[in-house]
Scaffold this active site. Sequence first.
Site, PDB file in Angstrom:
ATOM      1  N   HIS A 155       0.435   5.697   0.143  1.00 33.15           N
ATOM      2  CA  HIS A 155       0.198   5.769   1.982  1.00 33.15           C
ATOM      3  C   HIS A 155      -0.835   5.203   2.365  1.00 33.15           C
ATOM      4  O   HIS A 155      -1.251   3.681   3.049  1.00 33.15           O
ATOM      5  CB  HIS A 155       0.639   7.013   2.003  1.00 33.15           C
ATOM      6  N   GLU A 156      -2.014   5.746   1.981  1.00 33.63           N
ATOM      7  CA  GLU A 156      -3.449   6.378   2.072  1.00 33.63           C
ATOM      8  C   GLU A 156      -3.668   4.638   1.915  1.00 33.63           C
ATOM      9  O   GLU A 156      -4.371   3.352   2.409  1.00 33.63           O
ATOM     10  CB  GLU A 156      -4.304   6.979   2.202  1.00 33.63           C
ATOM     11  N   HIS A 166      -4.174  -3.403   4.061  1.00 30.81           N
ATOM     12  CA  HIS A 166      -3.875  -4.140   5.084  1.00 30.81           C
ATOM     13  C   HIS A 166      -4.927  -4.204   5.762  1.00 30.81           C
ATOM     14  O   HIS A 166      -5.684  -5.817   6.654  1.00 30.81           O
ATOM     15  CB  HIS A 166      -2.955  -2.573   6.792  1.00 30.81           C
ATOM     16  N   HIS A 203      -2.722   1.699   3.601  1.00 29.58           N
ATOM     17  CA  HIS A 203      -3.350   0.955   5.121  1.00 29.58           C
ATOM     18  C   HIS A 203      -4.421   0.467   4.581  1.00 29.58           C
ATOM     19  O   HIS A 203      -4.899  -1.065   5.237  1.00 29.58           O
ATOM     20  CB  HIS A 203      -3.786   2.080   5.994  1.00 29.58           C
TER      21      HIS A 203
END
Length: 676
Positions: free
Chosen positions: A468-469, A475, A472
């Site tokens: 998940h991190e 991104h 990010h």
Amino acid sequence: MNPILNEYKTVFGTVPFEEIKNEHFLPALEEGIRVGKENIEKIKNNKDEPTFENTILALEGSSEIIDKAAEVFFNLLSAETNDEMQEIAKDFSPKLTAYGNDVGLDEKLFLKVKAVWDNKDSMDLDAEDLKLLEKNYKSFVRNGALLNESQKEELRKIDEELSTSGLKFGDNNLKETNKFVMVLESRDDLAGLPEGEIEAAAILAKEKGHEGKWAVTLDYPSLIPFMTYAEKRELREKLYMANGSKSCKGDELDNKEIIKKLSELRHKRAKLLGYDSHAHFTLEERMAANPKTVTDFLEDFLSKAKDQAKNEMKDLQEYVVKNGGPSDLQNWDYAFWAEKLKKDKYSIDDEMLKPYFKLENVVDGVFQVASKLYGLSFKKNEEMQKYHKDVMTYEVLDESGRHIAAFYADFFPRAGKRNGAWMTAYRGQSNVDGVEKRPHISIVCNFTKPTETKPSLLTFNEVTTLFHEFGHALHGMLADTKYESLSGTNVFWDFVELPSQILENWAYEKECLDLFAKHYETGEVIPSELIQKIKNSATFHEGRATLRQISFCLLDMAWHSGDIGNVIDPEKFEKEAMAPASLLPSVKGTMMSTSFGHIFAGGYSSGYYSYKWAEVLDADAFEHFKENGIFNREIATKFRDNILSKGGTEHPMELYKKFRGAEPTPDALLKRGGLI
């Protein structure tokens, strides 16, 4: 010399952490404010007609020193804080807020921006220029530029109080977390815990000055295993109460009045700006657009999940009684008994999986995923300075060997780090007039630490957290825009979780797990039957998990959808807000709100629904990958070019449609969760 004020001469221009001392922060901010004000005066006093270049672009670069100081200070305040930094924050944050208000409420400056806005059609501006102009104009209007002088003064006072109250909230939470230690004298008190967790508790006790004993704290790698495996119900209850009563005990670390104050101030601010509530103000700049859309969205998922959740809890209670457990299931029982039922039902638990998820292997796994999807490689770089010895540092390269980003990874809990996991940036990406700045990205987590006999072995939940991190982080790393304020994660809040949540899907796929999930002792690749069990158990108690998440969303919206000035009892207010999605009896003396950092200190006020909203997006988007292959380079390139690289340069729905070809529907998420 103050290192923050100089051009960083370090590798890739990264932060010179080893040179920066606490005494540098305030002087750097103050100098940044001085220079920033000079830059603003130059814009205001320019005799030429306002243009995009002499007004909007000049404004974009006016606070460079302030941004440097703030990025380092606030990132370290979360990841490596101390008492001195927390005292500095009491000056730092109000000064920063005051400067922001000085700029945002400057009428002469706003008139310059408005002149550009009004004449935009006659200017030769591309789509990204127009987006930056729109963002600046709206920012001024939404933050008080149209108010009269007395209203502006009132807004300044509100913003200063919000700033100091938010800091106090976070400070109280960290102190509460750090001060609690449950010291256990007997090994019998750890009955049920795996050997690795018992060893970790012994190491923790030694670190806390209780050698020869065992300790459990409120840090997640200590808290979660104990609540999941400890057989002694009274100790689970003690730990639950300690965690659930954080900052709501009526002492000097109590946050009940602070959360009321924060909510009241946000409402007052929204009304001053002409909005019905803080939620109306916030959601104007979200995909959801308004509170009704959010409420309808939550009610729809609530209706689809509630019956299933009730049946799950009924089945669990029957299982508990059948296996000699209590007939009155409580909050401190859920994780323990749910884990037992899950193991019986699917023949799987975290202890079976952890040997295959050595931290270093999982890190290598996400790197391989990034390589297969986007052609990235991660090269350790020890020249990059660190703020703590545990931090890992990398250079990120593309397939041609071009520098893409600097990357920091900080994995283990410690006293100076707040709970949870997050991605952040020390420098954003930009490319103005051919001067390209590549980003400096960091992920910060609180994973299971290695022991004397075992490396760091992650639970599957920790594996998905890392994915998940890292989503990010991608991104941020793959940003490719002109302007830093539009790059990377500078997107609508209910869109920002798409890149993170979609990457979690890879952790469930055999083709991905085969890359890195290898037994830390034997090197054996994770067996296919275990992968199938992971997939089979992925929807275990999905109804309950959905209701739990919705209860947090309802609580957030309750605090921010109106005037809560008449709330006398915050605990009662919270229970009523969460009641439609609650499945177990509430526990007197516990509260979620007083430690709900996401909405009271983390920027998610009126935005916690974003996680569920983004689940709809990520499930729909991942269907596209599954239909064409999870490592399909063509689909990955579409996702990179239309989502990851674009930041906030276009409306997120337009970006999504360019990637997917249509707007998302909830069908894929409901199907994935077994809710249809």
